[in-house]
Design a protein around this motif. Structure first.
Motif, mmCIF file in Angstrom:
data_model
loop_
_atom_site.group_PDB
_atom_site.id
_atom_site.type_symbol
_atom_site.label_atom_id
_atom_site.label_comp_id
_atom_site.label_asym_id
_atom_site.label_seq_id
_atom_site.Cartn_x
_atom_site.Cartn_y
_atom_site.Cartn_z
ATOM 1 N N LEU A 1 52.600 42.670 55.916
ATOM 2 C CA LEU A 1 51.419 41.853 55.236
ATOM 3 C C LEU A 1 50.430 42.686 55.434
ATOM 4 N N GLN A 2 49.278 42.620 54.746
ATOM 5 C CA GLN A 2 47.891 43.354 54.955
ATOM 6 C C GLN A 2 47.433 41.902 54.422
ATOM 7 N N LEU A 3 46.624 41.544 54.944
ATOM 8 C CA LEU A 3 45.183 40.660 54.263
ATOM 9 C C LEU A 3 43.424 41.066 53.741
ATOM 10 N N HIS A 4 43.039 40.623 52.922
ATOM 11 C CA HIS A 4 41.776 41.144 52.586
ATOM 12 C C HIS A 4 41.055 39.796 52.324
ATOM 13 N N SER A 5 39.879 39.813 52.804
ATOM 14 C CA SER A 5 38.968 38.531 51.613
ATOM 15 C C SER A 5 37.407 39.206 51.351
ATOM 16 N N PHE A 6 36.371 38.043 50.644
ATOM 17 C CA PHE A 6 35.900 38.651 49.886
ATOM 18 C C PHE A 6 34.498 37.625 49.068
ATOM 19 N N PRO A 7 33.689 37.534 50.188
ATOM 20 C CA PRO A 7 32.324 36.429 49.850
ATOM 21 C C PRO A 7 31.909 36.458 48.138
ATOM 22 N N ALA A 8 32.412 36.067 47.419
ATOM 23 C CA ALA A 8 31.999 35.756 46.297
ATOM 24 C C ALA A 8 31.202 34.225 45.784
ATOM 25 N N ALA A 9 30.843 34.332 44.140
ATOM 26 C CA ALA A 9 30.331 32.992 43.702
ATOM 27 C C ALA A 9 29.969 33.432 42.547
ATOM 28 N N LEU A 10 30.481 31.847 41.295
ATOM 29 C CA LEU A 10 30.040 31.740 40.248
ATOM 30 C C LEU A 10 28.534 30.551 40.010
ATOM 31 N N PRO A 11 28.096 31.047 38.953
ATOM 32 C CA PRO A 11 26.941 29.916 38.287
ATOM 33 C C PRO A 11 27.389 29.042 37.758
ATOM 34 N N PHE A 12 27.731 27.746 37.842
ATOM 35 C CA PHE A 12 28.015 26.645 36.984
ATOM 36 C C PHE A 12 27.071 26.946 35.661
ATOM 37 N N GLN A 13 27.544 26.443 34.738
ATOM 38 C CA GLN A 13 27.143 26.794 33.325
ATOM 39 C C GLN A 13 26.193 25.601 33.360
ATOM 40 N N TYR A 14 26.034 24.799 33.697
ATOM 41 C CA TYR A 14 25.247 23.283 34.182
ATOM 42 C C TYR A 14 24.921 22.757 35.986
ATOM 43 N N PRO A 15 23.477 23.141 36.048
ATOM 44 C CA PRO A 15 23.431 22.866 37.187
ATOM 45 C C PRO A 15 24.029 21.129 37.727
ATOM 46 N N PHE A 16 25.330 20.957 39.093
ATOM 47 C CA PHE A 16 26.256 20.120 39.218
ATOM 48 C C PHE A 16 25.289 19.823 39.922
ATOM 49 N N ILE A 17 25.386 18.239 39.567
ATOM 50 C CA ILE A 17 24.758 17.252 40.697
ATOM 51 C C ILE A 17 25.588 15.779 40.849
ATOM 52 N N THR A 18 25.686 15.412 42.070
ATOM 53 C CA THR A 18 26.141 14.420 42.176
ATOM 54 C C THR A 18 26.003 13.698 43.597
ATOM 55 N N ASN A 19 27.253 12.156 43.663
ATOM 56 C CA ASN A 19 25.970 11.849 44.636
ATOM 57 C C ASN A 19 26.249 12.735 46.642
ATOM 58 N N LYS A 20 26.326 14.147 46.461
ATOM 59 C CA LYS A 20 26.530 13.843 47.781
ATOM 60 C C LYS A 20 25.256 15.357 47.811
ATOM 61 N N GLY A 21 24.875 16.210 46.397
ATOM 62 C CA GLY A 21 23.896 16.712 46.199
ATOM 63 C C GLY A 21 23.713 17.592 44.580
ATOM 64 N N ALA A 22 23.369 18.589 44.999
ATOM 65 C CA ALA A 22 22.975 19.928 43.040
ATOM 66 C C ALA A 22 23.422 20.325 44.051
ATOM 67 N N LYS A 23 23.992 22.068 42.466
ATOM 68 C CA LYS A 23 23.639 23.248 42.882
ATOM 69 C C LYS A 23 23.997 23.758 41.658
ATOM 70 N N SER A 24 24.107 25.272 41.689
ATOM 71 C CA SER A 24 24.257 25.714 40.398
ATOM 72 C C SER A 24 24.742 26.997 40.729
ATOM 73 N N GLN A 25 25.364 27.225 41.854
ATOM 74 C CA GLN A 25 26.308 28.309 41.535
ATOM 75 C C GLN A 25 27.874 27.659 42.521
ATOM 76 N N GLN A 26 28.930 28.053 42.496
ATOM 77 C CA GLN A 26 30.065 27.862 43.497
ATOM 78 C C GLN A 26 30.679 28.664 44.842
ATOM 79 N N GLN A 27 30.378 29.104 46.184
ATOM 80 C CA GLN A 27 30.197 30.444 47.257
ATOM 81 C C GLN A 27 32.235 30.183 47.174
ATOM 82 N N ALA A 28 32.249 30.996 47.549
ATOM 83 C CA ALA A 28 34.082 30.915 47.618
ATOM 84 C C ALA A 28 33.964 32.399 48.240
ATOM 85 N N LEU A 29 34.827 32.020 49.793
ATOM 86 C CA LEU A 29 35.585 33.718 50.703
ATOM 87 C C LEU A 29 37.421 33.544 48.754
ATOM 88 N N LEU A 30 37.333 34.650 48.639
ATOM 89 C CA LEU A 30 38.535 34.664 48.073
ATOM 90 C C LEU A 30 39.558 35.621 49.180
#
Length: 414
Positions: A62-91
């Motif tokens: 088994l081999q394991l690789h990981s990559f920090p990445a981010a994708l922009p939202f089409q519109y700013p995403f706003i909820t009761n928890k706050g606002a963000k313009s992109q979604q970061q993720a670890l692939l």
């Protein structure tokens, strides 16, 4: 970076012969494999044998690789928890030779999940994970739970990657490996993040949907629902993210019902169990738990206080515990929705393969993002209505990394 192993010319017969010979002489070694620079080293007590990397798949290294990445939202995403313009993720990518399984861990501040934390936890566990022999994804999940406890977001990404890889090794779509028959297509909602009435109406116009999830923060924002109702007949699922109190919610239930609200998600703070129990007794609108239902042990308590639960793979720890949560919820009379944390097509496809077992699908992450890591998620229309998803027929998750992201990750790790 080697997402796929360096394939050197070695016939299957000769590889098997060498592996069998090594196994015969070194049967006492539990994990004798170490991969370096496209070659497989089989470690003995007094010697090291070097084999081509094409042995990898046969030996289940088994081999394991990981990559920090981010994708922009089409519109700013706003909820009761706050606002963000992109979604970061670890692939994360788990692979045996040429076969790769993918997973995704989104970064969510209000759950205390940071990119730095995800990377640090994975780095500490990396060598142990790479020595694991993946024979059963469910056992792999239990292994991860003990190895990196209380790291549900990371466990979920690895669990999904494990199921993806395991299914690809057997050349079957994931839903078949989970025991489901072909069914669907399945309807997903489309989320309207909180915004001005003008902006929310614009989003609605640009994204016609059969059902909308609407993010509100305060009781007075019911006026927004009135504006939205004037522009569509589609039902609303209103998500309050713990933003209201008992008195305001109870007072507004009749109006919410008159505005076509068919689901109310987490109206009260997750600690207000008694208030939720009282609200459930008086609400004709189904009440669904989100923040109050994170892990398996939460299902039992939610049965007395909600009509249904929103299971998110990222929060509960992946496909493996989600399956158990679905079974328990059904046994306790709860309806089940599978929810999104703005994952790309990688995480969303994992949701989709569980869709035959649940009542509702909130799988619109790829629709909210302006781009994607992967492709192949089978969106379709039914009777002219958008946002239906069919079960993929390709092996594993049924999606593949986009070529531009393949190149991006290669460059980033060169």
């Amino acid at each position: 970076m080697a997402i796929t192993a360096n394939n050197q010319a070695t016939t299957s017969a000769s590889v098997e012969a060498v592996v069998n010979k090594f196994s015969h002489h070194h049967h006492h070694l539990n994990k004798p494999f170490l991969h370096r620079k496209g070659l497989l080293f089989l470690r003995g007590l007094t010697s090291i044998t070097c084999l081509p990397a094409s042995v990898l798949q046969l030996c289940r290294v088994l081999q394991l690789h990981s990559f920090p990445a981010a994708l922009p939202f089409q519109y700013p995403f706003i909820t009761n928890k706050g606002a963000k313009s992109q979604q970061q993720a670890l692939l994360v990518a788990l692979n045996f030779g040429r076969l790769v399984g993918w997973g995704e861990a989104p970064v969510i501040d209000y759950y205390g999940v940071s990119m730095e934390g995800l990377q640090a936890s994975l780095q500490q566990a990396r060598q142990v994970i790479e020595r694991y022999s993946l024979q059963d994804p469910q056992r792999f999940w239990h292994f991860l739970e003990h190895l990196i406890p209380e790291q549900n977001f990371l466990i979920a990404a690895l669990d999904i990657a494990g199921w993806d890889l395991f299914s690809r090794l057997r050349n079957k779509p994931l839903y078949q490996m989970l025991g489901f028959e072909k069914s669907g297509p399945f309807l997903s909602d489309y989320t309207l993040g909180f915004d001005s009435a003008e902006m929310m109406l614009r989003k609605m116009k640009e994204h016609p949907a059969s059902v909308y999830k609407v993010k509100l923060r305060r009781p007075e924002e019911v006026d927004l629902l009135r504006s939205l109702r004037s522009a569509t007949r589609a039902p609303f699922r209103v998500d309050l993210n713990e933003g209201w109190n008992y008195e305001d919610t109870l007072r507004l239930l009749p109006e919410l019902e008159s505005l076509g609200v068919v689901m109310l998600e987490q109206p009260l703070p997750k600690t207000q169990w008694e208030e939720m129990r009282a609200l459930k007794a008086q609400s004709s609108i189904p009440l669904f738990a989100d923040e109050a239902c994170v892990e398996e042990q939460d299902v039992t308590r939610c049965a007395d206080t909600f009509h249904g639960i929103n299971i998110k793979l990222t929060k509960c720890g992946g496909i493996t515990p989600a399956r158990r949560m679905i079974v328990e919820a059904k046994q306790r009379g709860l309806r089940v929705m599978l929810g999104s944390m703005n994952e790309s097509s990688i995480g969303t496809s994992a949701l989709l393969h569980l869709a035959p077992a649940v009542d509702f699908l909130d799988a619109d992450g790829p629709l909210l993002l302006a781009s994607d890591y992967a492709e192949g998620l089978p969106w379709t229309h039914v009777d002219g209505q958008p946002h239906f998803l069919s079960l993929p027929e390709a092996p594993g998750l049924g999606v593949s990394l986009r070529k531009d992201w393949q190149q991006h990750l290669i460059q980033a790790t060169a």
